[in-house]
Scaffold this motif. Structure first.
Motif, PDB file in Angstrom:
ATOM      1  N   LEU A  56      13.142   0.151  -1.001  1.00  0.00           N
ATOM      2  CA  LEU A  56      13.956   1.338  -0.771  1.00  0.00           C
ATOM      3  C   LEU A  56      13.078   2.513  -0.351  1.00  0.00           C
ATOM      4  N   ALA A  57      11.934   2.673  -1.008  1.00  0.00           N
ATOM      5  CA  ALA A  57      11.016   3.756  -0.629  1.00  0.00           C
ATOM      6  C   ALA A  57      10.537   3.592   0.809  1.00  0.00           C
ATOM      7  N   GLU A  58      10.312   2.349   1.242  1.00  0.00           N
ATOM      8  CA  GLU A  58       9.921   2.106   2.637  1.00  0.00           C
ATOM      9  C   GLU A  58      11.054   2.448   3.585  1.00  0.00           C
ATOM     10  N   GLU A  59      12.265   2.076   3.198  1.00  0.00           N
ATOM     11  CA  GLU A  59      13.424   2.301   4.070  1.00  0.00           C
ATOM     12  C   GLU A  59      13.668   3.782   4.301  1.00  0.00           C
ATOM     13  N   ILE A  60      13.509   4.613   3.265  1.00  0.00           N
ATOM     14  CA  ILE A  60      13.808   6.044   3.396  1.00  0.00           C
ATOM     15  C   ILE A  60      12.564   6.860   3.756  1.00  0.00           C
ATOM     16  N   LEU A  67       9.888   7.450   2.025  1.00  0.00           N
ATOM     17  CA  LEU A  67       9.181   8.098   0.916  1.00  0.00           C
ATOM     18  C   LEU A  67       7.884   7.381   0.572  1.00  0.00           C
ATOM     19  N   ILE A  68       7.723   6.153   1.047  1.00  0.00           N
ATOM     20  CA  ILE A  68       6.511   5.387   0.735  1.00  0.00           C
ATOM     21  C   ILE A  68       5.270   6.063   1.307  1.00  0.00           C
ATOM     22  N   ILE A  69       5.421   6.920   2.318  1.00  0.00           N
ATOM     23  CA  ILE A  69       4.258   7.617   2.893  1.00  0.00           C
ATOM     24  C   ILE A  69       3.664   8.563   1.860  1.00  0.00           C
ATOM     25  N   ASP A  70       4.522   9.361   1.203  1.00  0.00           N
ATOM     26  CA  ASP A  70       4.023  10.281   0.181  1.00  0.00           C
ATOM     27  C   ASP A  70       3.565   9.527  -1.070  1.00  0.00           C
ATOM     28  N   ILE A  71       4.339   8.500  -1.459  1.00  0.00           N
ATOM     29  CA  ILE A  71       3.945   7.707  -2.627  1.00  0.00           C
ATOM     30  C   ILE A  71       2.615   7.009  -2.356  1.00  0.00           C
ATOM     31  N   GLY A  72       2.475   6.448  -1.153  1.00  0.00           N
ATOM     32  CA  GLY A  72       1.242   5.743  -0.798  1.00  0.00           C
ATOM     33  C   GLY A  72       0.038   6.666  -0.815  1.00  0.00           C
ATOM     34  N   ALA A  73       0.225   7.908  -0.365  1.00  0.00           N
ATOM     35  CA  ALA A  73      -0.890   8.864  -0.402  1.00  0.00           C
ATOM     36  C   ALA A  73      -1.307   9.143  -1.847  1.00  0.00           C
ATOM     37  N   TRP A  74      -0.309   9.257  -2.745  1.00  0.00           N
ATOM     38  CA  TRP A  74      -0.631   9.471  -4.159  1.00  0.00           C
ATOM     39  C   TRP A  74      -1.374   8.265  -4.738  1.00  0.00           C
ATOM     40  N   VAL A  75      -0.924   7.049  -4.409  1.00  0.00           N
ATOM     41  CA  VAL A  75      -1.579   5.831  -4.912  1.00  0.00           C
ATOM     42  C   VAL A  75      -3.036   5.796  -4.461  1.00  0.00           C
ATOM     43  N   LEU A  76      -3.289   6.111  -3.181  1.00  0.00           N
ATOM     44  CA  LEU A  76      -4.664   6.098  -2.675  1.00  0.00           C
ATOM     45  C   LEU A  76      -5.544   7.061  -3.479  1.00  0.00           C
ATOM     46  N   GLU A  77      -5.091   8.291  -3.670  1.00  0.00           N
ATOM     47  CA  GLU A  77      -5.903   9.280  -4.385  1.00  0.00           C
ATOM     48  C   GLU A  77      -6.088   8.896  -5.849  1.00  0.00           C
TER      49      GLU A  77
END
Length: 845
Positions: free
Chosen positions: A634-638, A640-650
């Motif tokens: 769902l995060a990929e579809e909308i 939001l995974i871009i912002d979540i992914g940036a948080w995961v990386l940091e």
């Protein structure tokens, strides 16, 4: 020209933008709102747009205001410049084409009024096509002076062939106008889009002066005739209206026209018919009659015998003068309408100017459609009728073609969404009266995107045409099929007595579409999934019925595609739950509800942990831990995974700095994170914030990253590797072309999917695949990691096959960062099968 502010964004975007543009606009609007700290303050340009335009910068422009209050284009994208005929270096609005300057000023004005992003609609004709664009203005503050504006241009998919449909062989003046709206969406003016030579002649204006001008700019002195008001009424009602206009001509004589205005989509088709001679016939009846270009007759009011006929009628109808003089006026109309025509003439008291189209018959029997003008006159002491007509056959054909285009899909020729909804309304009304039922299918094509991506859009378009033909040939004559957009279709089944009939037809459609298509030398195979809703049980309103059929379609795709499903009430419940999860997911990042767990990767050579894989977890305040497979898609579809992914990386890089320097952190990347060429910047930011050495970071991707936009993504991967990052191919062996990707990019590691590990003992082919992958890794000097190791037997097998690393519950479940210290102290003796079991049992416990 229409406009919207951000209060109407959801509806406006859903109706007008392509998916890629919708994501671009959504992204800019999201940044605009997130950077807006106060309700009456504009967000800064540097935070919203600087360095974040990405690949859609070509369709954007930056506008700044001078100290004199004039607007200048400071930076112009290539597509934006082509649309506006603007230099890439920009320039003043005063140097632009007037209609482009109007549109830009309107968008900026509306955004200033609302202090919100605003949208206007603008148009152009290119290569004979009427094109509609949405022009967005985002107001921003700047460090160096007044507000600045980012303009974003998007072309809608719908086009109209103006010249081909409107301007057939006709001597009348034909004009295509588009309405200019004020801030309240009221029509205040009209703009010339296209016109024929007749229009330039009748308006006595050169084509250069008319093109793209507004009606108010032409000084035609139309105020007394209320021309703009009448045209606005036609636009508002969506119906053709007729009225007359008089204005001074260039030759000092008053010009008289009959104006017919007919709306079609975004266009208003206007036809000018010169009736000046008819208006002035009292001045010189014989000159008018004999020299009139319109067919005319003088008819005896009692016998209806034709007394006189002009040359235009002889030419147009094909009878000689002698033949006309031996006929009655009734003989120029079809036999079935002669009694009606006689009654009309007998009852005529006031002059009649054609409000309805009449049918006349030529000498060769062909029919034509005309607007009649009839009045009683005393000629030489005798009561007569003067009848004249305007042949509107070609115009009616053009109008019919415009009408067809407004209600049909240009690519497939099928009815479009507008006509589909009309027919569905009619079907539901009939079913309600007869207490019958109506069945609605929502369909889309399985794997259609792959056809576009691999074979190109021209092949995709031809595939849609062939699919439409198969639908049409398979359905019954009473059924109705439409293309709603993209690869989405809908069908109305009328005269259905049993639901089983719908099931049989759905199965037949699935079988027909699954047969291979031969297109330009390619054998293309797709399928179709179908959602079914039945009225009145599933709803009696068109929107509700379509919504329920669409939910059933979503279920059929989730159940494996190329199948059909009927709507069930719990589908709506699941959809509401999904919407609720989407809202929670958008809130979760700011609420710090995400956390990372880590699962170790063990080196089979040293027996020690060589890396931890970071795994995302969502600690929902009400639901507890939500499984990743529920929220990540769902995060990929909308997006939001871009912002979540940036948080995961940091976060992962920060926590990895507390581990031994020889232990890496492995982080999964979503294919969505590669869109917009922002992944390299996100990784660079994470390295800078955490201070970790790039060599300690390992990024895992799946082959879908290379399947879509392959060249761009490979460039991003090479840029990451130049930073010192390690790149691993995850889920290797599950795709259909993984080996080709090893040639495209030098991966550092291959991860063997856990499916093959689980089936090692049961399926010989699984062992063969593992052996082939490990052998490939050795040959290419690439490390191999086996996922999902849960038993000693699997571990022994993987050791024998020469696997480099292993990962799974046999060693440890994923754990929070604060529980990893005990794992890092462990050392596993993996060379002796008997000795290996005990420490791993303790660790797994």
């Amino acid at each position: 020209m229409k406009h919207d502010t951000s209060d109407h964004l959801s509806e406006a975007l859903a109706q007008t933008l392509s998916p890629a543009s919708r994501r671009a606009i959504d992204y800019l609007l999201l940044r605009w709102r997130s950077e807006r700290t106060k309700a009456d303050a504009l967000p800064p340009y540097e935070n919203v747009a600087l360095g974040n335009l990405g690949h859609f910068a070509d369709s954007m422009a930056l506008v700044v205001q001078t100290s004199a209050g004039e607007y200048n284009l400071a930076r112009v994208g290539s597509a934006f410049g082509d649309w506006g005929e603007i230099s890439r270096d920009g320039g003043s609005f005063s140097c632009l084409r007037p209609d482009r300057a109007h549109s830009m000023r309107d968008a900026i004005r509306y955004s200033l009024q609302s202090k919100e992003p605003a949208r206007v609609t603008t148009h152009q004709v290119a290569h004979g096509q009427f094109e509609t664009y949405d022009l967005w203005a985002l107001p921003l503050s700047s460090l160096w002076g007044p507000e600045v504006f980012v303009l974003v241009l998007d072309r809608r998919e719908t086009q109209h062939d103006v010249v081909d449909t409107m301007f057939g062989a006709t001597n009348e003046g034909m004009i295509a106008l588009t309405a200019i709206m004020d801030a309240d969406n009221e029509v205040v003016d009209f703009q010339f889009i296209a016109f024929n030579e007749g229009a330039t002649r009748l308006l006595n204006r050169p084509a250069k002066e008319l093109q793209w001008s507004r009606l108010s700019e032409l000084s035609l002195e139309l105020e007394e005739s209320e021309a703009v008001a009448n045209l606005a009424r036609a636009t508002k009602l969506g119906e053709r209206i007729n009225f007359e206009v008089s204005y001074p001509g260039g030759d000092a004589e008053v010009r008289h026209f009959k104006v017919s205005a007919s709306p079609a989509g975004e266009l208003l088709t206007v036809t000018l018919t010169d009736i000046a001679d008819i208006k002035n016939r009292e001045r010189s009846f014989r000159i008018l009659f004999e020299g009139n270009p319109l067919p005319m007759w003088l008819v005896d009011s009692e016998s209806l015998r034709i007394l006189q006929v002009n040359e235009a009628a002889i030419r147009h109808y094909g009878y000689s003068a002698g033949q006309f003089l031996n006929m009655t006026a009734l003989e120029i109309v079809p036999r079935t309408r002669r009694d009606d025509f006689r009654t009309f003439l007998n009852d005529l008291e006031k002059p009649y100017q054609g409000r309805d189209v009449w049918t006349h018959v030529r000498s060769d029997g062909t029919m034509m459609e005309v607007y009649p003008y009839v009045r009683r006159m005393d000629v030489g002491g005798s009561q007569t009728f003067v009848i004249s007509v305007v042949d509107v056959t070609e115009r009616r054909k053009a109008e019919a073609r415009i009408e067809h285009m407004a209600h049909h899909d240009a690519l497939t020729g099928l009815p479009n969404r507008v006509l589909f909804r009309t027919r569905l309304n009619e079907a539901l009304d009939r079913a309600q009266m007869s207490q019958g039922m109506v069945v609605v299918f929502c369909l889309d094509l399985d794997h259609f995107k792959g056809v576009n991506d691999t074979l190109g859009h021209p092949v995709g378009d031809k595939l849609l045409q062939e699919v439409a033909r198969r639908f049409t040939s398979t359905l019954r004559r009473s059924d109705f099929v439409a293309r709603l957009g993209g690869d989405e279709f809908a069908i109305i089944l009328n005269d259905i007595e049993q639901v089983a009939e719908a099931s049989r037809l759905a199965s037949r459609l699935i079988d027909v579409i699954s047969l291979p298509f031969e297109i330009e030398g390619h054998q293309v195979v797709v399928g179709t999934s179908i959602g079914i809703a039945v009225a009145p049980h599933d709803g009696q309103e068109p929107d509700l019925l379509l919504k329920n059929a669409d939910m059933a379609l979503y279920r059929s795709k989730n159940d494996g595609r190329s199948t059909f499903r009927y709507f069930e009430t719990e589908m709506d419940t699941r959809l509401q739950a999904r919407r609720a999860m989407e809202l929670d997911l958008r809130r979760a990042l700011n609420a710090r509800e995400f956390t990372l767990h880590y699962q170790p990767l063990v080196s089979l050579e040293s027996g020690r942990i060589c890396a931890f894989e970071a795994l995302l977890r969502w600690n929902h305040p009400d639901r507890g831990l939500v499984p990743p497979d529920e929220f990540i898609p769902l995060a990929e579809e909308i997006g939001l995974i871009i912002d979540i992914g940036a948080w995961v990386l940091e976060q992962a890089c920060r926590e990895a700095t507390h581990w031994p320097e020889d232990v890496r952190v492995a982080i999964n990347l979503s294919p969505v994170q590669f869109r917009g060429n922002r992944i390299v910047q996100a990784v660079s930011n994470a390295l800078a914030v955490s201070g970790i050495e790039p060599e300690r970071v390992e990024l895992e991707i799946t082959e879908s990253v290379l399947l879509h936009d392959s060249e761009t993504n490979v460039r991003s991967l090479r840029a990451l590797k130049e930073l010192g990052i390690h790149i691993a191919m995850d889920d290797f062996g599950t795709g259909y072309s993984s080996l080709s990707y090893l040639q495209k990019f030098p991966f550092d590691k291959i991860k063997i999917d856990q499916y093959f590990v689980r089936t090692l003992a049961d399926r010989p082919e699984a062992s063969a695949i593992v052996r082939a992958v490990t052998g490939l890794g050795k040959s290419l000097q690439i490390a191999t990691t086996a996922e999902g190791v849960e038993t000693e037997e699997q571990l022994v097998h993987l050791q024998k096959e020469g696997c480099t690393q292993v990962q799974g519950y046999l060693f440890s479940r994923p754990l929070p960062a604060d529980q990893l210290a005990g794992l890092l102290d462990r050392s596993f003796s993996l060379t002796d099968e008997a000795e290996a079991l005990e420490p791993k049992r303790k660790l797994a416990g």
